[in-house]
Design a protein around this motif. Structure first.
Motif, mmCIF file in Angstrom:
data_model
loop_
_atom_site.group_PDB
_atom_site.id
_atom_site.type_symbol
_atom_site.label_atom_id
_atom_site.label_comp_id
_atom_site.label_asym_id
_atom_site.label_seq_id
_atom_site.Cartn_x
_atom_site.Cartn_y
_atom_site.Cartn_z
ATOM 1 N N LEU A 233 -20.082 39.096 97.259
ATOM 2 C CA LEU A 233 -19.684 38.461 98.509
ATOM 3 C C LEU A 233 -20.848 38.443 99.499
ATOM 4 C CD1 LEU A 233 -17.491 37.103 100.127
ATOM 5 C CD2 LEU A 233 -16.627 39.353 100.810
ATOM 6 N N ILE A 234 -21.645 39.497 99.537
ATOM 7 C CA ILE A 234 -22.806 39.511 100.421
ATOM 8 C C ILE A 234 -23.785 38.404 100.030
ATOM 9 C CG2 ILE A 234 -24.856 40.828 101.054
ATOM 10 C CD1 ILE A 234 -23.154 43.351 100.968
ATOM 11 N N LEU B 123 -15.979 43.513 104.335
ATOM 12 C CA LEU B 123 -17.181 43.211 105.098
ATOM 13 C C LEU B 123 -16.758 42.768 106.498
ATOM 14 C CD1 LEU B 123 -19.353 41.130 102.580
ATOM 15 C CD2 LEU B 123 -19.380 43.602 102.960
ATOM 16 N N TRP B 124 -17.533 43.184 107.494
ATOM 17 C CA TRP B 124 -17.267 42.833 108.897
ATOM 18 C C TRP B 124 -18.366 41.870 109.327
ATOM 19 C CZ3 TRP B 124 -13.446 42.683 112.072
ATOM 20 C CH2 TRP B 124 -13.571 42.834 113.460
ATOM 21 N N VAL B 125 -18.005 40.616 109.540
ATOM 22 C CA VAL B 125 -18.974 39.545 109.721
ATOM 23 C C VAL B 125 -18.877 38.987 111.131
ATOM 24 C CG1 VAL B 125 -19.716 37.295 108.875
ATOM 25 C CG2 VAL B 125 -18.786 38.970 107.267
ATOM 26 N N ARG B 126 -20.016 38.978 111.827
ATOM 27 C CA ARG B 126 -20.049 38.396 113.174
ATOM 28 C C ARG B 126 -20.550 36.962 113.103
ATOM 29 N NH1 ARG B 126 -21.516 41.247 118.832
ATOM 30 N NH2 ARG B 126 -21.229 39.409 120.160
ATOM 31 N N LEU B 127 -19.804 36.059 113.749
ATOM 32 C CA LEU B 127 -20.154 34.646 113.764
ATOM 33 C C LEU B 127 -20.923 34.314 115.036
ATOM 34 C CD1 LEU B 127 -16.728 33.256 112.514
ATOM 35 C CD2 LEU B 127 -18.771 33.707 111.161
ATOM 36 N N PRO B 128 -21.731 33.257 115.012
ATOM 37 C CA PRO B 128 -22.511 32.897 116.208
ATOM 38 C C PRO B 128 -21.605 32.457 117.352
ATOM 39 C CG PRO B 128 -22.691 31.197 114.531
ATOM 40 C CD PRO B 128 -21.992 32.346 113.885
ATOM 41 N N PRO C 201 -8.328 39.160 94.822
ATOM 42 C CA PRO C 201 -8.314 38.475 93.526
ATOM 43 C C PRO C 201 -9.420 37.427 93.404
ATOM 44 C CG PRO C 201 -6.591 37.631 94.949
ATOM 45 C CD PRO C 201 -7.186 38.800 95.670
ATOM 46 N N ASN C 202 -9.757 37.115 92.169
ATOM 47 C CA ASN C 202 -10.635 36.005 91.823
ATOM 48 C C ASN C 202 -12.005 36.078 92.509
ATOM 49 O OD1 ASN C 202 -11.521 33.638 90.689
ATOM 50 N ND2 ASN C 202 -10.306 32.296 92.010
ATOM 51 N N PRO C 203 -12.790 37.123 92.228
ATOM 52 C CA PRO C 203 -14.117 37.211 92.842
ATOM 53 C C PRO C 203 -15.035 36.061 92.459
ATOM 54 C CG PRO C 203 -13.868 38.844 91.091
ATOM 55 C CD PRO C 203 -12.508 38.271 91.332
#
Length: 470
Positions: A379-380, A402-407, A449-451
């Motif tokens: 995923l990364i 995962l902790w994802v920051r958006l612009p 599911p489904n990586p």
């Protein structure tokens, strides 16, 4: 008489029913037998014909009646608003992480691991054995099955350093899942109207539990290494709080893990203020590059109240958790647990104990760590290739997300809707903030599911973000 006789009787009664008002009672079977000079079986067949046609309805113990056709009308439950009064808190409805989605969608939102990451064979065998045991019929002790209490205590004692007194089995209270443990612990140790310090962001279930207990949540900023001791000390001093809820290992949602120095500093602040640290070790079994050592192992003075869950790692159907507390705190928690549910299903406790004491459990955990590492890295890689404008503040050393920051500026609500319309479900980060969000975040689950669809899912997120002018 033949079936033709039953049909003839049914036809004759149909004419009578057509002229009768709805709700009119039919003559008794005995009367109809006499009227048509037919046997009871023939009359019963005729009545069944009429019932199948929807012309009559039977009311057991009362009789048979011409069916009432009920006109459709809107429900009116307005009176309940006045009877119930204003709600204690206003929920936004079902939290995103709990939503179930069709199999043909890409699910990056969930808070639970995929079925293939569970010890399914161990769980099924454990249920079969437990069904034959006493747990299937006996009422267990309120604090939990003694052997399960001993297992939780022994696990913590195994990492307790010399010079610190390990917990006893009697310090353990078993709960039907960590959410129940949080509800009871907040109610017992904090109480309605009083402040509870929490990391920000933090687990939405803890925010929900605090709201239900009437507890006033006070956020403490928390970064990639956890909160700073000076910020925690300031919050204690300003609020007079006597409890701090935290996730030192693989925090949900950020994935942050406190190092040894930070842990020692925060624990010292808690001690200086005569307070409790409610340690939620939700991801204990989900280590990847790190083996979590609970802060509870460093404390024998009763400052750390330790919450350990098996639900996500064993099975969502085996909702078992434990709170380890000492002294009067433990007694209050047990008393409130008894008042809430009296005891936890002995069958589920027996299943959980069977699984975690089976030789295959440790083998499963070693395999699980490798599987989570592969999924996390997959995923990364997808984020770096297809959503490079997003910022990953922490590469988690364990956990599920995962902790994802958006612009900025990002319309997060619109982004979530657009992704869902395109077949990708994501969890908006706003749900993890006890106060105003500090940015636009997504929590993405790499254990779902489904990586193989991770890359496509991130591409869709990227396209949805691009439509906002990026």
């Amino acid at each position: 008489m033949s079936d033709d006789s039953s049909s003839r009787i049914a036809a004759d009664l149909s004419d009578w029913i057509a002229a009768a008002p709805p709700g009119t009672q039919l003559p008794s079977t005995r009367t109809l037998v006499a009227r048509y000079a037919a046997g009871p079986v023939t009359v019963q067949k005729a009545l069944r014909i009429l019932t199948a046609r929807g012309l009559i309805e039977s009311r057991p113990g009362v009789g048979t009646f011409v069916r009432t056709v009920r006109a459709a009308r809107p429900h009116d439950y307005g009176w309940q608003t006045a009877a119930l009064g204003a709600p204690r808190n206003r929920s936004t409805g079902l939290f995103t992480a709990l939503r179930t989605v069709p199999n043909d969608r890409i699910a990056l939102h969930s808070g639970y691991p995929d079925r293939e990451l569970l010890p399914e064979r161990l769980v099924r065998s454990a249920f079969a054995r437990a069904a034959r045991g006493d747990g299937a019929v006996n009422r267990p002790p309120s604090g939990g099955l003694p052997d399960l209490q001993a297992w939780f205590a022994t696990e913590l004692a195994a990492v307790t350093p010399a010079g610190v007194m390990p917990p006893a089995p009697s310090d353990v209270v078993v709960f039907p899942g960590s959410q129940s443990g949080l509800n009871t612990t907040f109610q017992s140790l904090v109480g309605a109207g009083r402040p509870l310090l929490v990391e920000s962001p933090t687990y939405w279930g803890a925010i929900l539990a605090a709201n239900r207990a009437g507890v006033r949540v006070v956020p403490v900023p928390s970064g990639s290494g956890g909160p700073r001791p000076e910020d925690l000390a300031r919050a204690f001093g300003q609020t007079g709080a006597r409890a701090f809820y935290a996730q030192p290992h693989f925090a949900n949602p950020t994935g942050a893990q406190w190092n040894s120095e930070r842990s020692a500093g925060l624990l010292e602040v808690v001690r200086e203020h005569g307070a409790f640290l409610i340690e939620d070790d939700w991801a204990h079994d989900f280590g990847i590059d790190s083996v979590p050592v609970p802060l509870a192992a460093r404390d024998d003075a009763g400052h750390v109240v330790y919450l350990r869950s098996l639900t996500k790692s064993v099975s969502p159907s085996v909702r078992i958790a434990a709170v380890v507390a000492r002294g009067p705190a433990r007694e209050r928690i047990l008393a409130d647990a008894q008042a809430e549910s009296m005891y936890v299903s002995g069958l589920l406790q027996a299943v959980a104990l069977d699984v975690v004491t089976h030789p295959g459990w440790r083998t499963h955990l070693r395999t699980l760590g490798r599987q989570l590492a592969n999924r996390r890295d997959l995923l990364i890689a997808a984020l770096r290739e297809h959503l490079p404008e997003a910022e990953l503040e922490v590469v988690p050393r364990g956990g599920l997300h995962l902790w994802v920051r958006l612009p900025e500026p990002t319309d997060l609500a619109r982004l979530v809707r657009d992704c869902e319309d395109d077949g990708v479900f994501v969890a908006p980060g706003d749900e993890w903030f006890p106060a105003e969000p500090t940015g636009a975040y997504l929590r993405l689950n790499y254990s779902g599911p489904n990586p193989g669809a991770f890359a496509e899912g991130v591409r869709i997120i990227g396209r949805a973000l691009a439509r906002q002018g990026r």
